[in-house]
Design a protein around this motif. Structure first.
Motif, PDB file in Angstrom:
ATOM      1  N   ASN A  29     -73.293  13.528   7.305  1.00  0.00           N
ATOM      2  CA  ASN A  29     -72.752  14.801   6.832  1.00  0.00           C
ATOM      3  C   ASN A  29     -71.411  15.113   7.456  1.00  0.00           C
ATOM      4  O   ASN A  29     -70.532  15.671   6.798  1.00  0.00           O
ATOM      5  N   ARG A  30     -71.235  14.774   8.718  1.00  0.00           N
ATOM      6  CA  ARG A  30     -69.941  15.019   9.373  1.00  0.00           C
ATOM      7  C   ARG A  30     -68.837  14.183   8.736  1.00  0.00           C
ATOM      8  O   ARG A  30     -67.722  14.654   8.552  1.00  0.00           O
ATOM      9  N   ILE A  31     -69.146  12.946   8.411  1.00  0.00           N
ATOM     10  CA  ILE A  31     -68.149  12.075   7.780  1.00  0.00           C
ATOM     11  C   ILE A  31     -67.806  12.603   6.389  1.00  0.00           C
ATOM     12  O   ILE A  31     -66.635  12.634   5.997  1.00  0.00           O
ATOM     13  N   ILE A  32     -68.809  13.040   5.642  1.00  0.00           N
ATOM     14  CA  ILE A  32     -68.586  13.581   4.298  1.00  0.00           C
ATOM     15  C   ILE A  32     -67.680  14.804   4.368  1.00  0.00           C
ATOM     16  O   ILE A  32     -66.688  14.906   3.633  1.00  0.00           O
ATOM     17  N   VAL A  33     -67.994  15.732   5.240  1.00  0.00           N
ATOM     18  CA  VAL A  33     -67.204  16.957   5.354  1.00  0.00           C
ATOM     19  C   VAL A  33     -65.792  16.635   5.845  1.00  0.00           C
ATOM     20  O   VAL A  33     -64.813  17.209   5.356  1.00  0.00           O
ATOM     21  N   PHE A  34     -65.664  15.698   6.797  1.00  0.00           N
ATOM     22  CA  PHE A  34     -64.335  15.313   7.280  1.00  0.00           C
ATOM     23  C   PHE A  34     -63.484  14.735   6.154  1.00  0.00           C
ATOM     24  O   PHE A  34     -62.317  15.100   5.994  1.00  0.00           O
ATOM     25  N   LEU A  35     -64.044  13.812   5.371  1.00  0.00           N
ATOM     26  CA  LEU A  35     -63.293  13.214   4.262  1.00  0.00           C
ATOM     27  C   LEU A  35     -62.857  14.268   3.253  1.00  0.00           C
ATOM     28  O   LEU A  35     -61.708  14.292   2.812  1.00  0.00           O
ATOM     29  N   ASP A  36     -63.785  15.153   2.896  1.00  0.00           N
ATOM     30  CA  ASP A  36     -63.487  16.170   1.891  1.00  0.00           C
ATOM     31  C   ASP A  36     -62.438  17.160   2.375  1.00  0.00           C
ATOM     32  O   ASP A  36     -61.504  17.509   1.646  1.00  0.00           O
ATOM     33  N   LEU A  37     -62.574  17.612   3.607  1.00  0.00           N
ATOM     34  CA  LEU A  37     -61.596  18.566   4.127  1.00  0.00           C
ATOM     35  C   LEU A  37     -60.252  17.910   4.408  1.00  0.00           C
ATOM     36  O   LEU A  37     -59.205  18.563   4.283  1.00  0.00           O
ATOM     37  N   ALA A  38     -60.244  16.620   4.749  1.00  0.00           N
ATOM     38  CA  ALA A  38     -58.975  15.909   4.918  1.00  0.00           C
ATOM     39  C   ALA A  38     -58.219  15.850   3.597  1.00  0.00           C
ATOM     40  O   ALA A  38     -56.997  16.073   3.551  1.00  0.00           O
ATOM     41  N   VAL A  39     -58.937  15.584   2.514  1.00  0.00           N
ATOM     42  CA  VAL A  39     -58.308  15.577   1.188  1.00  0.00           C
ATOM     43  C   VAL A  39     -57.773  16.969   0.857  1.00  0.00           C
ATOM     44  O   VAL A  39     -56.651  17.117   0.355  1.00  0.00           O
TER      45      VAL A  39
END
Length: 181
Positions: A29-39
Motif C-alpha cells: 500500500n505504501r508503494i501504491i500511494v507513493f507512485l500515485d502521489l508522485a505522478v
C-alpha cells in the motif's frame, strides 16, 4: 509521446497492477500511494507551469535531448494531460484508502478522466479542436487519450463492489440495464 508522460503512465499502471496482486506484500500500500502521489506531484508542477506562464520544464531536467529538436515544436506535456494525471494520481491513491467515501471520490475522479479522454477522442474523430485542446496550448495526443481511458477503466474496476460501480457489477436488473447502455 513525451517521456515524462510515458513515465507517469507506467507508474499508474504499476500501481494498478500492485492493487490486483493476489498475494500482497508488506509495503504494498505504501508503494501504491507513493507512485500515485508522485505522478500527481509531477503533473501538478507541469499544470502550475501552464497557469503561471513560467519556463520551468520538469522534463528538461531528464530528457532535454529528446524534447527540443531544432526546427520542431517542443515536445511538452499538454495541460489537459497534466490535469488528468493529477486526477488519476490522487484518485488511485484514494482507492487504497480505508474509508468508503474516499473510494467513492476516487471513482468520480476516474469518471472525470474517462470523460476528458472520450472528449479528446471524439474531437480527433470529428476534427474539432475545441474538444482536443485548451486555448492556444498544445492538445492531448490520441495515444494519451486512449491510455487515460484504459487507466481510468482499470481504476473504476479496481473496486467494483463499492460506490456507484456496485450498480454496474450487480447481478440484478439495474446492473443488466447499465451494462447494456
Amino acid at each position: 509521446m513525451n517521456p515524462l508522460t510515458a513515465i507517469c503512465f507506467n507508474a499508474l499502471a504499476l500501481s494498478l497492477l500492485l492493487m490486483h496482486k493476489r498475494r500482497p506484500f508488506k509495503q504494498q500500500n505504501r508503494i501504491i500511494v507513493f507512485l500515485d502521489l508522485a505522478v500527481a506531484v509531477i503533473a501538478a508542477t507541469v499544470f502550475v507551469r501552464y497557469l503561471t506562464h513560467t519556463h520551468f520544464y520538469l522534463d528538461r531536467i531528464f530528457f532535454k535531448s529528446k524534447l527540443f529538436v531544432a526546427g520542431q515544436n517542443p515536445n511538452v506535456m499538454a495541460p489537459s494531460t497534466a490535469f488528468c494525471f493529477v486526477l488519476m494520481g490522487v484518485g488511485l491513491a484514494m482507492i487504497s484508502a480505508k474509508t468508503k467515501s474516499a473510494r467513492r471520490v476516487a471513482q468520480y475522479l476516474a469518471t472525470a478522466v474517462t470523460i476528458i479522454g472520450l472528449f479528446s477522442l471524439v474531437g480527433y474523430a470529428y476534427g474539432y479542436n475545441g474538444l482536443i485542446q485548451i486555448k492556444a496550448f498544445i492538445p492531448m495526443a490520441v495515444v494519451t487519450a486512449i491510455c487515460f481511458l484504459l487507466i481510468a477503466t482499470g481504476a473504476l474496476f479496481a473496486r467494483p463492489k463499492e460506490g456507484f460501480m456496485r450498480s454496474f457489477s450487480s447481478e440484478g436488473g439495474d446492473g443488466f440495464l447499465l451494462r447494456r447502455l
